[in-house]
Design a protein around this motif. Structure first.
Motif, PDB file in Angstrom:
ATOM      1  N   HIS A  31       9.635 -13.954-142.498  1.00 34.89           N
ATOM      2  CA  HIS A  31       9.399 -12.594-142.018  1.00 34.89           C
ATOM      3  C   HIS A  31       7.919 -12.449-141.684  1.00 34.89           C
ATOM      4  O   HIS A  31       7.071 -12.449-142.568  1.00 34.89           O
ATOM      5  CB  HIS A  31       9.831 -11.574-143.072  1.00 34.89           C
ATOM      6  CG  HIS A  31      11.231 -11.807-143.528  1.00 34.89           C
ATOM      7  ND1 HIS A  31      12.326 -11.476-142.769  1.00 34.89           N
ATOM      8  CD2 HIS A  31      11.727 -12.382-144.647  1.00 34.89           C
ATOM      9  CE1 HIS A  31      13.421 -11.814-143.398  1.00 34.89           C
ATOM     10  NE2 HIS A  31      13.087 -12.376-144.550  1.00 34.89           N
ATOM     11  N   THR A  32       7.611 -12.320-140.404  1.00 31.53           N
ATOM     12  CA  THR A  32       6.219 -12.363-139.964  1.00 31.53           C
ATOM     13  C   THR A  32       5.536 -11.006-139.926  1.00 31.53           C
ATOM     14  O   THR A  32       4.317 -10.945-139.915  1.00 31.53           O
ATOM     15  CB  THR A  32       6.121 -13.003-138.570  1.00 31.53           C
ATOM     16  OG1 THR A  32       6.962 -12.263-137.678  1.00 31.53           O
ATOM     17  CG2 THR A  32       6.568 -14.452-138.608  1.00 31.53           C
ATOM     18  N   ASP A  33       6.286  -9.927-139.894  1.00 34.24           N
ATOM     19  CA  ASP A  33       5.689  -8.589-139.849  1.00 34.24           C
ATOM     20  C   ASP A  33       5.040  -8.290-141.196  1.00 34.24           C
ATOM     21  O   ASP A  33       5.712  -8.219-142.220  1.00 34.24           O
ATOM     22  CB  ASP A  33       6.753  -7.546-139.520  1.00 34.24           C
ATOM     23  CG  ASP A  33       6.190  -6.161-139.365  1.00 34.24           C
ATOM     24  OD1 ASP A  33       4.957  -6.026-139.297  1.00 34.24           O
ATOM     25  OD2 ASP A  33       6.982  -5.205-139.306  1.00 34.24           O
ATOM     26  N   LEU A  34       3.724  -8.120-141.214  1.00 37.24           N
ATOM     27  CA  LEU A  34       2.989  -7.972-142.473  1.00 37.24           C
ATOM     28  C   LEU A  34       3.366  -6.721-143.253  1.00 37.24           C
ATOM     29  O   LEU A  34       3.199  -6.673-144.466  1.00 37.24           O
ATOM     30  CB  LEU A  34       1.485  -7.973-142.204  1.00 37.24           C
ATOM     31  CG  LEU A  34       0.925  -9.278-141.665  1.00 37.24           C
ATOM     32  CD1 LEU A  34      -0.557  -9.129-141.372  1.00 37.24           C
ATOM     33  CD2 LEU A  34       1.169 -10.408-142.630  1.00 37.24           C
ATOM     34  N   ASN A  35       3.845  -5.691-142.590  1.00 33.73           N
ATOM     35  CA  ASN A  35       4.169  -4.441-143.273  1.00 33.73           C
ATOM     36  C   ASN A  35       5.663  -4.227-143.454  1.00 33.73           C
ATOM     37  O   ASN A  35       6.090  -3.121-143.742  1.00 33.73           O
ATOM     38  CB  ASN A  35       3.577  -3.258-142.499  1.00 33.73           C
ATOM     39  CG  ASN A  35       2.072  -3.311-142.471  1.00 33.73           C
ATOM     40  OD1 ASN A  35       1.459  -3.694-143.453  1.00 33.73           O
ATOM     41  ND2 ASN A  35       1.474  -2.953-141.365  1.00 33.73           N
ATOM     42  N   SER A  36       6.460  -5.260-143.305  1.00 32.31           N
ATOM     43  CA  SER A  36       7.908  -5.067-143.394  1.00 32.31           C
ATOM     44  C   SER A  36       8.394  -5.089-144.842  1.00 32.31           C
ATOM     45  O   SER A  36       7.830  -5.770-145.704  1.00 32.31           O
ATOM     46  CB  SER A  36       8.641  -6.138-142.587  1.00 32.31           C
ATOM     47  OG  SER A  36       8.659  -7.362-143.273  1.00 32.31           O
ATOM     48  N   ASP A  37       9.444  -4.330-145.088  1.00 30.94           N
ATOM     49  CA  ASP A  37      10.052  -4.308-146.422  1.00 30.94           C
ATOM     50  C   ASP A  37      10.708  -5.644-146.745  1.00 30.94           C
ATOM     51  O   ASP A  37      10.702  -6.074-147.892  1.00 30.94           O
ATOM     52  CB  ASP A  37      11.103  -3.196-146.511  1.00 30.94           C
ATOM     53  CG  ASP A  37      10.474  -1.814-146.520  1.00 30.94           C
ATOM     54  OD1 ASP A  37       9.278  -1.704-146.852  1.00 30.94           O
ATOM     55  OD2 ASP A  37      11.184  -0.854-146.192  1.00 30.94           O
ATOM     56  N   THR A  38      11.279  -6.299-145.730  1.00 27.41           N
ATOM     57  CA  THR A  38      11.924  -7.585-145.993  1.00 27.41           C
ATOM     58  C   THR A  38      10.900  -8.638-146.404  1.00 27.41           C
ATOM     59  O   THR A  38      11.162  -9.442-147.286  1.00 27.41           O
ATOM     60  CB  THR A  38      12.723  -8.077-144.765  1.00 27.41           C
ATOM     61  OG1 THR A  38      11.906  -8.018-143.607  1.00 27.41           O
ATOM     62  CG2 THR A  38      13.963  -7.248-144.550  1.00 27.41           C
ATOM     63  N   ARG A  39       9.713  -8.617-145.778  1.00 24.97           N
ATOM     64  CA  ARG A  39       8.655  -9.559-146.188  1.00 24.97           C
ATOM     65  C   ARG A  39       8.224  -9.278-147.629  1.00 24.97           C
ATOM     66  O   ARG A  39       8.035 -10.194-148.422  1.00 24.97           O
ATOM     67  CB  ARG A  39       7.459  -9.461-145.249  1.00 24.97           C
ATOM     68  CG  ARG A  39       6.339 -10.420-145.614  1.00 24.97           C
ATOM     69  CD  ARG A  39       5.200 -10.362-144.598  1.00 24.97           C
ATOM     70  NE  ARG A  39       4.072 -11.169-144.993  1.00 24.97           N
ATOM     71  CZ  ARG A  39       3.975 -12.486-144.800  1.00 24.97           C
ATOM     72  NH1 ARG A  39       4.945 -13.121-144.202  1.00 24.97           N
ATOM     73  NH2 ARG A  39       2.910 -13.140-145.208  1.00 24.97           N
ATOM     74  N   SER A  40       8.097  -8.009-147.968  1.00 25.46           N
ATOM     75  CA  SER A  40       7.707  -7.643-149.329  1.00 25.46           C
ATOM     76  C   SER A  40       8.743  -8.121-150.339  1.00 25.46           C
ATOM     77  O   SER A  40       8.390  -8.621-151.410  1.00 25.46           O
ATOM     78  CB  SER A  40       7.545  -6.134-149.452  1.00 25.46           C
ATOM     79  OG  SER A  40       6.497  -5.687-148.645  1.00 25.46           O
ATOM     80  N   GLN A  41      10.007  -7.976-150.000  1.00 24.76           N
ATOM     81  CA  GLN A  41      11.064  -8.421-150.897  1.00 24.76           C
ATOM     82  C   GLN A  41      11.074  -9.938-151.030  1.00 24.76           C
ATOM     83  O   GLN A  41      11.249 -10.473-152.117  1.00 24.76           O
ATOM     84  CB  GLN A  41      12.435  -7.936-150.402  1.00 24.76           C
ATOM     85  CG  GLN A  41      12.670  -6.470-150.628  1.00 24.76           C
ATOM     86  CD  GLN A  41      12.691  -6.125-152.106  1.00 24.76           C
ATOM     87  OE1 GLN A  41      13.320  -6.793-152.913  1.00 24.76           O
ATOM     88  NE2 GLN A  41      11.996  -5.063-152.454  1.00 24.76           N
ATOM     89  N   TRP A  42      10.890 -10.644-149.914  1.00 20.23           N
ATOM     90  CA  TRP A  42      10.872 -12.100-149.946  1.00 20.23           C
ATOM     91  C   TRP A  42       9.732 -12.584-150.835  1.00 20.23           C
ATOM     92  O   TRP A  42       9.918 -13.441-151.692  1.00 20.23           O
ATOM     93  CB  TRP A  42      10.700 -12.650-148.525  1.00 20.23           C
ATOM     94  CG  TRP A  42      10.973 -14.119-148.405  1.00 20.23           C
ATOM     95  CD1 TRP A  42      12.141 -14.697-148.037  1.00 20.23           C
ATOM     96  CD2 TRP A  42      10.054 -15.202-148.653  1.00 20.23           C
ATOM     97  NE1 TRP A  42      12.017 -16.060-148.042  1.00 20.23           N
ATOM     98  CE2 TRP A  42      10.743 -16.393-148.409  1.00 20.23           C
ATOM     99  CE3 TRP A  42       8.726 -15.252-149.045  1.00 20.23           C
ATOM    100  CZ2 TRP A  42      10.133 -17.644-148.560  1.00 20.23           C
ATOM    101  CZ3 TRP A  42       8.123 -16.503-149.201  1.00 20.23           C
ATOM    102  CH2 TRP A  42       8.833 -17.675-148.952  1.00 20.23           C
ATOM    103  N   LEU A  43       8.532 -12.003-150.626  1.00 25.31           N
ATOM    104  CA  LEU A  43       7.380 -12.409-151.425  1.00 25.31           C
ATOM    105  C   LEU A  43       7.547 -12.011-152.894  1.00 25.31           C
ATOM    106  O   LEU A  43       7.097 -12.727-153.791  1.00 25.31           O
ATOM    107  CB  LEU A  43       6.097 -11.810-150.854  1.00 25.31           C
ATOM    108  CG  LEU A  43       5.658 -12.408-149.513  1.00 25.31           C
ATOM    109  CD1 LEU A  43       4.504 -11.608-148.934  1.00 25.31           C
ATOM    110  CD2 LEU A  43       5.285 -13.865-149.657  1.00 25.31           C
ATOM    111  N   GLY A  44       8.210 -10.888-153.142  1.00 23.57           N
ATOM    112  CA  GLY A  44       8.493 -10.489-154.521  1.00 23.57           C
ATOM    113  C   GLY A  44       9.390 -11.491-155.223  1.00 23.57           C
ATOM    114  O   GLY A  44       9.166 -11.845-156.387  1.00 23.57           O
TER     115      GLY A  44
END
Length: 61
Positions: A31-44
């Motif tokens: 997930h490349t969008d820095l402000n996306s919820d999916t990126r936050s969840q993946w990193l979490g």
């Protein structure tokens, strides 16, 4: 009857956890969008896996 997919956020978290528990870098986040919820969840999920690895949780894949 259609099968329902799991919601995107929980799937992203689970995939991040799988990547982290197997020792992969967080730089592989799809997930490349820095402000996306999916990126936050993946990193979490990835961070949670790294904590588990440091505490000695074994990989069961």
């Amino acid at each position: 009857m259609k099968r329902q997919k799991r919601d995107k956020l929980s799937r992203a978290h689970a995939k991040g956890y799988q990547a982290g528990i197997s020792g992969r870098s967080k730089d592989i986040c799809p997930h490349t969008d820095l402000n996306s919820d999916t990126r936050s969840q993946w990193l979490g999920g990835w961070r949670e896996a790294m904590e588990d690895r440091s505490q000695g949780v074994k990989q069961f894949l």
